[in-house]
Design a protein around this motif. Structure first.
Motif, PDB file in Angstrom:
ATOM      1  N   ARG A  93       1.020  -1.110  -0.033  1.00 35.38           N
ATOM      2  CA  ARG A  93       0.039   0.105  -0.092  1.00 35.38           C
ATOM      3  C   ARG A  93       0.937   1.271   0.117  1.00 35.38           C
ATOM      4  N   THR A  96       4.360   2.273  -5.541  1.00 38.23           N
ATOM      5  CA  THR A  96       4.022   2.218  -7.327  1.00 38.23           C
ATOM      6  C   THR A  96       4.290   0.763  -7.610  1.00 38.23           C
ATOM      7  N   HIS A 106      -1.643  -1.533 -16.411  1.00 37.85           N
ATOM      8  CA  HIS A 106      -1.982  -0.286 -15.490  1.00 37.85           C
ATOM      9  C   HIS A 106      -0.493   0.018 -14.296  1.00 37.85           C
ATOM     10  N   ARG A 107      -0.614   1.293 -14.443  1.00 40.41           N
ATOM     11  CA  ARG A 107       0.469   1.782 -13.420  1.00 40.41           C
ATOM     12  C   ARG A 107       0.094   2.795 -12.437  1.00 40.41           C
ATOM     13  N   GLY A 108       0.160   2.649 -10.947  1.00 45.24           N
ATOM     14  CA  GLY A 108      -0.255   3.383 -10.092  1.00 45.24           C
ATOM     15  C   GLY A 108      -0.041   2.931  -8.627  1.00 45.24           C
ATOM     16  N   GLU A 109      -0.321   3.973  -7.803  1.00 46.74           N
ATOM     17  CA  GLU A 109       0.010   3.448  -6.561  1.00 46.74           C
ATOM     18  C   GLU A 109      -1.075   2.592  -5.949  1.00 46.74           C
ATOM     19  N   VAL A 110      -0.518   1.624  -5.041  1.00 44.91           N
ATOM     20  CA  VAL A 110      -1.768   0.836  -4.466  1.00 44.91           C
ATOM     21  C   VAL A 110      -2.600   1.370  -3.456  1.00 44.91           C
ATOM     22  N   LEU A 125      -6.044   1.273  -7.599  1.00 40.84           N
ATOM     23  CA  LEU A 125      -4.707   2.039  -7.966  1.00 40.84           C
ATOM     24  C   LEU A 125      -5.060   3.446  -8.205  1.00 40.84           C
ATOM     25  N   THR A 127      -3.574   6.564 -10.350  1.00 45.08           N
ATOM     26  CA  THR A 127      -2.836   6.336 -11.518  1.00 45.08           C
ATOM     27  C   THR A 127      -2.024   7.890 -11.491  1.00 45.08           C
TER      28      THR A 127
END
Length: 623
Positions: A93, A96, A106-110, A125, A127
């Protein structure tokens, strides 16, 4: 990583420890594996040396025994079997990641994982554009950790998981630069090595054989190692260097505003207490079928211990054990004895010999063979070289024994002391020993009577020999073939008691006169003393009776005085008053006479007692 050096030598001690020596070529780092229970002893004893081209031994690393679940939980990583993917995202959590879902990435912070339905889990996520993406976990095909700390945590997770699944074992890594040959030594807890004996008797010849029982103390097969078994017990203790230890620090509060904080000195807990490893009982044993094998066993006396060094290599399977021949030697001064100590009707057959085998005999079981047949079993005690060994191993049922005794007291002397009369006696116990022999030939039976300090034992009749081994009196009785013999032995010891002179009885004086313990003049004088004491007692008893009667008269006087206080002086009351006054005067006169009589009786009693003591002192002081 190099292959671990193999075990080349093993030294087993009697107190439950083993010295393991390894040796072999290495080219770089190598690892050793131990059980967790062995690590405390390995860490306090490990020694690594080496020879070779630019060979240098560095640090030794090992996993700590901390529970991996606890370590992972402290880092926010808790992955359970059956829910690994969700556990991984829970531990990431705020990190990235890149998630592949088929052809889409898909890219992003959990943000976390949401359960939108009972069997439906969605990854949430944030983004780079600031929007929130919802991804079905069932559609996730691959996850890439975009940040270095995340990848490091994943590596730590896998490393701790390996430690978790390693069971009861710990790997110890040794850093080595260069190549060459290393020698490694350490001690580990080990099963006790033990001995068992075989004793083969043929006539006057007795062959003693020793077999050593050795268990493999390490978790690997041992092939062609040098083995040494020693009776030594070096000091060994238990101290935990494996568990991490932290110093205790004082909690410091900030001082009030404007003053400098006062910091208490830190305190460190004292080292953990060590507990001595108590030596456990050891055993020993021999077998004569291995005479050729024991030619390869060297023995040595190190003063405080004895050791067997096997020059022939030995192999031990992992988790296994071997019984190894250590010594085969004929011993001297061999004989059989029949010993009866009162535990059964039949005497015990005892094998007696002198330990001329050239080795120290440790305690252990022994099996005795006679005339190529099993004869019995015994426990060999610890026995120094050239010392006697007695091994009871069977019973002779053709011989029956019986032991009875009677006790009597005999007056030895009567002595007059200042404080009391001293009665010196001799207690005599007459032992009657009986042997019934069903053999055709005569037999010698040794009766053992416990030896007590200060007691004498004297044979009477039919005693062949008597000896003292420091523990028992050994009385030898010879019974003829198909015959019975009975003998007596007298055991005696002194007794002494003090009797107060006032407690002497006339009957006792007559007994001492009869057995001439005291002469007639002394008996007469003592009798006169006793008569005076008896007269004093009679006078004192008479005084007590008169005193009791006097007390009754005092009570009667009190009652009359009470009546006089309420009676008048005229008429019938006056007449009754005059009679009571006469009675009261009579009672007072009698009380006075009784008082005089009590004083006289007690004076006479005291005179008799004084006369008795004067006579007694004259008698005691006489030469």
């Amino acid at each position: 990583m190099s292959e671990s050096p193999r075990v080349t030598r093993l030294v087993m001690y009697k107190h439950g420890m083993a010295l393991v020596e390894r040796s072999g070529p290495v080219d770089g780092d190598f690892a050793l594996t131990f059980r967790h229970a062995q690590m405390k002893d390995v860490l306090k004893s490990l020694s690594v040396t080496g020879t070779g081209t630019e060979l240098a031994v560095g640090a030794v690393s090992f996993d700590t025994p901390t529970d991996p679940h606890t370590q992972l939980g402290g880092r926010g990583v808790q992955i359970e079997s059956g829910n690994a993917l969700r556990g991984l995202f829970d531990g990431l959590r705020g990190r990235t990641v890149e998630v592949d879902c088929g052809d889409t990435r898909h890219r992003g912070e959990v943000i976390g994982v949401d359960e939108s339905a009972k069997y439906r889990q969605v990854l949430v996520l944030r983004t780079d554009a600031g929007s929130v993406s919802l991804i079905e976990l069932a559609d996730v095909g691959a996850v890439t950790l975009a940040e270095g700390p995340s990848r490091e945590n994943l590596e730590y997770l896998l490393d701790r998981s390996r430690a978790l699944t390693a069971g009861q074992h710990c790997q110890l890594g040794v850093q080595v630069r260069g190549s060459g040959t290393v020698q490694v030594s350490y001690v580990v807890p080990a099963p006790l090595w033990r001995l068992s004996y075989r004793l083969v008797r043929d006539g006057d010849t007795l062959v003693l054989t020793a077999m050593g029982i050795v268990h493999n103390p390490v978790d690997e097969d041992l092939t062609d190692i040098a083995l040494t078994l020693t009776t030594g017990e070096p000091v060994s203790f238990d101290i935990d260097l494996y568990e991490s230890k932290h110093a205790h620090r004082e909690v410091v509060e900030e001082s009030r505003r404007g003053a400098a904080p006062v910091v208490a000195a830190g305190k460190t807990r004292s080292p953990a207490a060590v507990s001595m490893a108590m030596p456990a009982p050891a055993g020993a044993g021999y077998f004569d079928a291995y005479a050729d094998a024991v030619d390869d066993v060297e023995t040595a006396d190190r003063g405080e211990y004895f050791e067997y060094r096997l020059s022939t290599p030995v192999s031990l399977k992992r988790g296994g054990a071997s019984m190894i021949p250590l010594a085969v030697q004929a011993v001297d001064d061999v004989r059989r004895e029949l010993v009866w100590n009162g535990h059964d009707r039949s005497p015990v057959i005892v094998l007696v010999f002198t330990n001329t085998a050239g080795i120290v005999l440790e305690e252990g079981p022994a099996v005795i063979y006679e005339q190529d047949a099993y004869a019995g079993e015994a426990m060999v005690p610890f026995t120094a070289r050239d010392a006697k060994v007695r091994l009871p191993f069977a019973k002779d049922l053709a011989v029956r024994c019986r032991h009875t005794s009677t006790v009597s007291d005999v007056t030895a002397r009567v002595r007059l002391a200042r404080a009391a009369l001293v009665h010196e006696q001799r207690r005599e116990r007459l032992h009657t020993l009986r042997v019934e022999n069903d053999h055709a030939e005569p037999v010698d039976v040794i009766f053992e009577i416990p030896r007590v300090q200060g007691r004498r034992v004297e044979p009477r009749d039919n005693v062949t020999a008597i000896a003292d081994d420091g523990t028992n009196h050994r009385i030898t009785v010879t019974a003829p073939g198909h015959g019975t013999v009975e003998t007596t032995v007298l055991e005696s010891w002194p007794l002494s008691s003090e009797i107060d002179y006032e407690r002497l009885a006339p009957g006792q004086l007559e007994e001492w006169l009869a057995d001439r313990s005291l002469d007639e003049a002394t008996i007469t004088a003592l009798g006169d003393v006793l008569d005076k004491w008896a007269a004093a007692e009679r006078l004192e008893s008479g005084a007590e009776q008169v005193e009791a009667a006097r007390s009754g008269d005092y009570e009667a006087q009190s009652r009359i005085s009470e009546q006089l206080n309420v009676l008048g002086t005229d008429g019938p009351e006056g007449e009754l008053r005059r009679r009571l006054i006469v009675d009261l005067e009579a009672l007072r006169d009698r009380s006075t006479e009784q008082g005089e009589k009590v004083r006289q009786l007690r004076d006479d009693a005291e005179a008799h007692r004084q006369a008795a003591w004067d006579e007694l002192q004259r008698l005691i002081g006489a030469p």
